[in-house]
Design an enzyme around this catalytic site. Sequence first.
Site, short mmCIF file in Angstrom:
data_model
loop_
_atom_site.label_atom_id
_atom_site.label_comp_id
_atom_site.label_asym_id
_atom_site.label_seq_id
_atom_site.Cartn_x
_atom_site.Cartn_y
_atom_site.Cartn_z
N ALA A 134 -0.24 -5.49 7.76
CA ALA A 134 0.03 -5.48 6.31
C ALA A 134 -0.54 -4.25 5.63
O ALA A 134 -0.57 -4.17 4.41
CB ALA A 134 -0.53 -6.75 5.66
N ARG A 157 -1.52 -11.66 8.34
CA ARG A 157 -2.49 -12.75 8.32
C ARG A 157 -2.72 -13.30 6.92
O ARG A 157 -3.11 -14.45 6.76
CB ARG A 157 -3.82 -12.28 8.91
CG ARG A 157 -3.75 -12.07 10.42
CD ARG A 157 -5.06 -11.58 10.97
NE ARG A 157 -5.41 -10.26 10.44
CZ ARG A 157 -6.53 -9.62 10.74
NH1 ARG A 157 -7.41 -10.17 11.55
NH2 ARG A 157 -6.78 -8.42 10.23
N THR A 172 2.78 -6.68 -7.12
CA THR A 172 4.10 -6.18 -7.49
C THR A 172 4.95 -5.87 -6.27
O THR A 172 6.15 -6.20 -6.22
CB THR A 172 3.97 -4.92 -8.37
OG1 THR A 172 3.12 -5.19 -9.48
CG2 THR A 172 5.35 -4.48 -8.90
N ASP A 263 -10.41 11.51 11.70
CA ASP A 263 -10.41 10.10 12.10
C ASP A 263 -11.59 9.72 12.98
O ASP A 263 -12.01 8.56 12.98
CB ASP A 263 -9.11 9.76 12.84
CG ASP A 263 -7.91 9.68 11.90
OD1 ASP A 263 -8.07 10.02 10.71
OD2 ASP A 263 -6.82 9.30 12.36
N HIS A 402 9.60 12.98 -21.77
CA HIS A 402 10.55 11.88 -21.90
C HIS A 402 11.96 12.32 -21.50
O HIS A 402 12.35 13.45 -21.80
CB HIS A 402 10.56 11.40 -23.37
CG HIS A 402 11.48 10.25 -23.62
ND1 HIS A 402 11.18 8.96 -23.24
CD2 HIS A 402 12.70 10.20 -24.19
CE1 HIS A 402 12.17 8.17 -23.59
NE2 HIS A 402 13.12 8.89 -24.17
#
Length: 413
Positions: A134, A157, A172, A263, A402
């Site tokens: 997930a 899970r 959402t 990592d 806009h």
Amino acid sequence: MWHAADLAERLRASPSYGFAKSVQPGQPEFDWAAFKVKRDAYIKQLNRIYEKAITKDGVEYHVGYGRIKDANTVEVTKHDGSTYTLQTDNIVLAAGGRPIIPTEEEVPGASLGITSDGFFNLEEQPERIAIVGAGYIAVELAGLFNTLGSETHLFMRGDKVLRKFDQGIQDTLTPWMEHAGLKMHKNSNVTKVEGTKGGPVTIHTKEGETVEVDVLLWAVGRRANTEDVGLQNVPEIKTDEEGNIIVDEYQATPVRSIFALGDVAGRVQLTPAAIAAGRRLSNRLFGPEKFKNDKLSYDNIPNVVFSHPTAGTVGLTEKEAREKYGDSVKIYQSSFKAIYFYMLEKDRREPSFMKVIVVGPEEKVVGVHILGMGCDEIMQGFGVAVKMGATKQDLDDTVAIHPTSSEELVTLR
């Protein structure tokens, strides 16, 4: 691949914009095999570009497997098994991470599945695929397959995706993914997989479900590549329970000449973050005096999930902000539909969600979390604003563009 899926969505929407005579109705036909050839060629081209760049910069390039022998020695094992050593003043461990698969003891038949690495080897688009997980990799791949027309199952899970992200994004995105046709198996635990490698497999869950798919893909986490890099030869360097090398704020290990980033150090697992940390390390080691204390701040690093729709985040989640600042937290948020979708039927209008988290009387912005069309591009600019210490008043003082979705962030009340 995300762009291909995004284009499929645009093709499905095009009749609503007056192109009904130009587009075949139904699911756009995607030629996975042909696209894979082009994608792989592009990746190889990138590899050549990087190799050319490091050669041009005078970097000595060694092909092989490196292991630390001592604080200033690296042993390189070539593909033919022969070895040689390199003497150096400094060593940087940046071996990355790898996706993990449950062991056969944990989930019998787990090895019948693939990981995100195997995704790139798929020659054909599977008609049916199950993804377990997930997090952002699971969400991205599930959205991609679903949008391209595969029957897509997501086993998780909990009951929401992206559990480490702000609650508003979880609340959402999860129902929208279901609405878009993705088959969500919530509060589900895979216990057994049956079938053959490369063929249909049947997934069994603790909750009694059985689902047959053509491909099973595990997206249940990653682990640092630190098991076979010679750490036993420098016992001062320690790893945590997940295999991440423990470093300080300067990426330094207890061995003065050895550093770790990306990592393998288990901080923010994002390529741009590793690059930024590496750049600052090189500045400090080889740059002028002004860089002697250069280091990467891991606070307020923006991140985007290429879900459908995309999600962006920077700073603290609402939960983290309230834990840190208590009652001084104030939330500004809005839910809406981007103007693009108002030509489409109501049930096809993707949601947009935007949240700004501020603290104190000056209303300093400590978190921005957005979901919706264009949020992948919007996030970078607002990441700069948060990094610079913007306040809510700074956002209010910015004139809106806009009509855009991003204007919502500077007009929140």
